[in-house]
Motif scaffolding. Structure first.
Motif, PDB file in Angstrom:
ATOM      1  N   THR A  32      13.473   7.722  -7.149  1.00 32.55           N
ATOM      2  CA  THR A  32      14.096   7.387  -8.437  1.00 32.55           C
ATOM      3  C   THR A  32      14.266   5.880  -8.645  1.00 32.55           C
ATOM      4  O   THR A  32      14.396   5.417  -9.768  1.00 32.55           O
ATOM      5  CB  THR A  32      15.494   8.038  -8.551  1.00 32.55           C
ATOM      6  N   LYS A  33      14.237   5.122  -7.542  1.00 32.97           N
ATOM      7  CA  LYS A  33      14.519   3.686  -7.686  1.00 32.97           C
ATOM      8  C   LYS A  33      13.346   2.803  -7.288  1.00 32.97           C
ATOM      9  O   LYS A  33      13.510   1.612  -7.059  1.00 32.97           O
ATOM     10  CB  LYS A  33      15.763   3.328  -6.862  1.00 32.97           C
ATOM     11  N   ILE A  34      12.151   3.408  -7.175  1.00 36.49           N
ATOM     12  CA  ILE A  34      10.965   2.620  -6.807  1.00 36.49           C
ATOM     13  C   ILE A  34       9.812   2.959  -7.730  1.00 36.49           C
ATOM     14  O   ILE A  34       9.581   4.135  -8.041  1.00 36.49           O
ATOM     15  CB  ILE A  34      10.498   2.915  -5.370  1.00 36.49           C
ATOM     16  N   GLN A  35       9.107   1.920  -8.153  1.00 36.40           N
ATOM     17  CA  GLN A  35       7.842   2.147  -8.856  1.00 36.40           C
ATOM     18  C   GLN A  35       6.757   1.372  -8.124  1.00 36.40           C
ATOM     19  O   GLN A  35       6.930   0.180  -7.854  1.00 36.40           O
ATOM     20  CB  GLN A  35       7.955   1.663 -10.298  1.00 36.40           C
ATOM     21  N   PHE A  36       5.648   2.046  -7.807  1.00 36.20           N
ATOM     22  CA  PHE A  36       4.543   1.368  -7.134  1.00 36.20           C
ATOM     23  C   PHE A  36       3.655   0.701  -8.175  1.00 36.20           C
ATOM     24  O   PHE A  36       3.372   1.275  -9.224  1.00 36.20           O
ATOM     25  CB  PHE A  36       3.749   2.357  -6.264  1.00 36.20           C
ATOM     26  N   LEU A  42      -6.645  11.981  -2.668  1.00 36.39           N
ATOM     27  CA  LEU A  42      -5.561  11.724  -1.702  1.00 36.39           C
ATOM     28  C   LEU A  42      -4.490  10.835  -2.336  1.00 36.39           C
ATOM     29  O   LEU A  42      -3.287  11.066  -2.172  1.00 36.39           O
ATOM     30  CB  LEU A  42      -6.141  11.070  -0.438  1.00 36.39           C
ATOM     31  N   TYR A  43      -4.949   9.812  -3.097  1.00 37.57           N
ATOM     32  CA  TYR A  43      -3.974   8.945  -3.773  1.00 37.57           C
ATOM     33  C   TYR A  43      -3.084   9.769  -4.713  1.00 37.57           C
ATOM     34  O   TYR A  43      -1.859   9.555  -4.773  1.00 37.57           O
ATOM     35  CB  TYR A  43      -4.685   7.819  -4.560  1.00 37.57           C
ATOM     36  N   PRO A  69       0.837  -1.213   0.000  1.00 37.23           N
ATOM     37  CA  PRO A  69       0.000   0.000   0.000  1.00 37.23           C
ATOM     38  C   PRO A  69       0.868   1.259   0.000  1.00 37.23           C
ATOM     39  O   PRO A  69       1.753   1.409   0.856  1.00 37.23           O
ATOM     40  CB  PRO A  69      -0.785  -0.125   1.304  1.00 37.23           C
ATOM     41  N   ILE A  70       0.603   2.153  -0.931  1.00 35.28           N
ATOM     42  CA  ILE A  70       1.477   3.319  -1.120  1.00 35.28           C
ATOM     43  C   ILE A  70       1.454   4.232   0.104  1.00 35.28           C
ATOM     44  O   ILE A  70       2.484   4.808   0.487  1.00 35.28           O
ATOM     45  CB  ILE A  70       1.084   4.064  -2.424  1.00 35.28           C
ATOM     46  N   ASP A  71       0.295   4.327   0.795  1.00 34.43           N
ATOM     47  CA  ASP A  71       0.225   5.192   1.979  1.00 34.43           C
ATOM     48  C   ASP A  71       1.073   4.616   3.120  1.00 34.43           C
ATOM     49  O   ASP A  71       1.713   5.365   3.867  1.00 34.43           O
ATOM     50  CB  ASP A  71      -1.231   5.417   2.423  1.00 34.43           C
ATOM     51  N   GLU A  72       1.105   3.287   3.196  1.00 30.79           N
ATOM     52  CA  GLU A  72       1.906   2.638   4.249  1.00 30.79           C
ATOM     53  C   GLU A  72       3.405   2.896   4.006  1.00 30.79           C
ATOM     54  O   GLU A  72       4.160   3.155   4.941  1.00 30.79           O
ATOM     55  CB  GLU A  72       1.605   1.131   4.251  1.00 30.79           C
ATOM     56  N   TYR A  73       3.812   2.834   2.745  1.00 28.32           N
ATOM     57  CA  TYR A  73       5.228   3.081   2.427  1.00 28.32           C
ATOM     58  C   TYR A  73       5.655   4.465   2.928  1.00 28.32           C
ATOM     59  O   TYR A  73       6.753   4.641   3.452  1.00 28.32           O
ATOM     60  CB  TYR A  73       5.466   2.972   0.913  1.00 28.32           C
ATOM     61  N   ALA A 129       2.250  11.822  -6.221  1.00 30.30           N
ATOM     62  CA  ALA A 129       3.210  12.921  -6.430  1.00 30.30           C
ATOM     63  C   ALA A 129       4.449  12.696  -5.563  1.00 30.30           C
ATOM     64  O   ALA A 129       5.584  12.906  -6.015  1.00 30.30           O
ATOM     65  CB  ALA A 129       2.561  14.261  -6.112  1.00 30.30           C
ATOM     66  N   LEU A 130       4.240  12.236  -4.311  1.00 29.49           N
ATOM     67  CA  LEU A 130       5.396  11.915  -3.449  1.00 29.49           C
ATOM     68  C   LEU A 130       6.235  10.816  -4.086  1.00 29.49           C
ATOM     69  O   LEU A 130       7.466  10.879  -4.107  1.00 29.49           O
ATOM     70  CB  LEU A 130       4.923  11.393  -2.081  1.00 29.49           C
TER      71      LEU A 130
END
Ligand code: FAD
Length: 376
Positions: free
Chosen positions: A341-345, A329-330, A235-239, A335-336
């Motif tokens: 540079t080294k992660i893609q969700f 919100l997502y 989950p992107i919010d958890e990251y 945007a964050l």
């Protein structure tokens, strides 16, 4: 040249990325916090000899030949036309999506043609030119009686929200039919089930010398050290430590029950129209290859929706409201993520979207190929 890839999540999004990149020569490590592979598609054989999908029935359907060809490399698929019936208060089971026979059962009519059904529904439809929410969309198309019977209690149970609070897109997914077609998915879709189950399919996808899989392993930021890139389905919010607030999900509690006998019937899933706690029930043995051993018993599973906070943070369905507040919100989380540079969700929780398996596979094939085109 990038050569070490970390993949967080052993569901379809992670598995497809892993396999494509492993075949391109990358050294791929996959982790999942659960003790099994296959993400929400995970299935197993229970003590009744029945194959059960641990996270609710997963029916494979797609319009994309490319997706079907790709998954077919890893297992045999059996054609299967999924049918759903709704249980009415009087005890009758009627086709869902609503069709000509459903209309006849509800209104006591004897229509024989699409034109008759359409004319009848036109007398019931409310004049709403631009529906702003799910209730208005349904009222504009089928009127209040069918809306209140098939959609209102179900939506309230499923989402904990009134139809008026839900986005049109949530109910638009379900077609409205005026003829006798009674299969759940659209006619132009290819409908299949993996003969040996989803878990076996994933075992073959991960079976590559360049892929290693670690289960019961939750993501931690230090794991990124030494990796050249990370595809992350968490989950992107958890990251981001919920820095902007929580992206909520609807969850389900699964109630499995052993039933003596193996009744034959023409559908596997029954939707409940009442106001009780359950939305639907699956009788697994009706699905092809799901009666693995004849023990004279079968398993039925009822689904009880709840907030994900009340179910050990099990995230199933992103919440889509009429005002799109969580989509907004997502976008702020996205945007964050753009600054990384080294992660893609990736996947359902990484991109906060409900996507069917074929859509996730398609997106993941394209994403992995884009990555290869970018870095070689
Ligand atoms: C009840 C239900 C029924 C469905 N029915 C259908 C259907 O009939 N047909 C259809 O096509 N699709 C169906 N789907 C959708 C299908 O499940 C998804 O398309 C698919 O699972 C998405 O794959 P994914 O890899 O994005 O996510 P997932 O399958 O959820 O995989 C993500 C994985 O990431 C892991 N993970 C999360 N956080 C972390 C972390 N911090 N560290 C390590 N690992 C982590 C999770 O444990 C999980 O295994 C259904 C979904 C649900 C919930």
């Amino acid at each position: 040249m990038t050569d070490k890839i970390l993949i967080v999540g052993a569901g379809f999004a992670g598995a497809v990325h892993a396999r494509v990149l492993a075949e391109a020569g990358y050294d791929v490590q996959v982790i999942d916090k659960r003790p099994h592979i296959a993400g929400n598609a995970y299935d197993y054989t229970d003590a009744n000899g029945i194959r059960v999908h641990a996270y609710g029935p997963h029916l494979f359907h797609s319009k994309s030949r490319n997706v079907i060809d790709w998954v077919s490399r890893f297992g045999v698929f059996t054609p299967y036309a999924h049918k759903v019936r709704a249980l009415l208060p009087g005890g009758a089971h009627v086709p869902l999506p609503v069709n000509l026979d459903t209309v006849n059962a509800v209104f006591g009519t004897g229509f024989e043609t699409e034109a008759q059904v359409q004319a009848h529904l036109a007398t019931l439809a409310l004049p709403i030119a631009a529906p702003a929410n799910a209730a208005e969309y349904l009222h504009a198309n089928i009127g209040t009686v069918l809306t209140d019977l098939f959609f209102r209690p179900y939506t309230q149970k499923m989402w904990g929200l009134a139809l008026e609070e839900m986005a049109v897109a949530v109910v638009k997914r379900i077609p409205l039919r005026f003829d006798r077609r009674d299969t759940y998915f659209a006619d132009d879709e290819i409908q299949l089930l993996p003969r040996d189950g989803y878990t076996a399919l994933f075992e073959r996808i991960f079976d590559h010398p360049n892929i290693s899989v670690s289960l019961s392993t939750g993501f931690e930021k230090p794991m990124l050290e030494g990796q050249d890139f990370c595809f992350n389905a968490m989950p992107i919010d958890e990251y981001f430590g919920f820095a902007l607030g929580e992206l909520p999900y609807r969850s389900l509690r699964f109630h499995h029950e052993t039933v003596i006998g193996l009744p034959t019937r023409g559908w596997s899933v029954t939707n409940f129209t009442d106001k009780g706690r359950f939305t639907r029930e699956t009788c697994w043995h009706v699905l092809p290859h799901h009666l693995e051993q004849n023990t004279g018993r079968h398993t039925r599973t009822r689904e009880e929706p709840c907030d994900y906070r009340d179910n050990d943070m099990e995230r199933y369905y992103p919440v889509k409201t009429a005002d799109d507040r969580y989509a907004a919100l997502y976008e702020r989380y996205k945007a964050l993520a753009g600054a990384e540079t080294k992660i893609q969700f990736i996947g359902r929780c990484g991109t906060y979207q409900y996507l069917d398996m074929d859509q996730i596979i398609n997106q993941s094939l394209l994403s992995a190929q884009r990555f290869l085109a970018r870095v070689g």
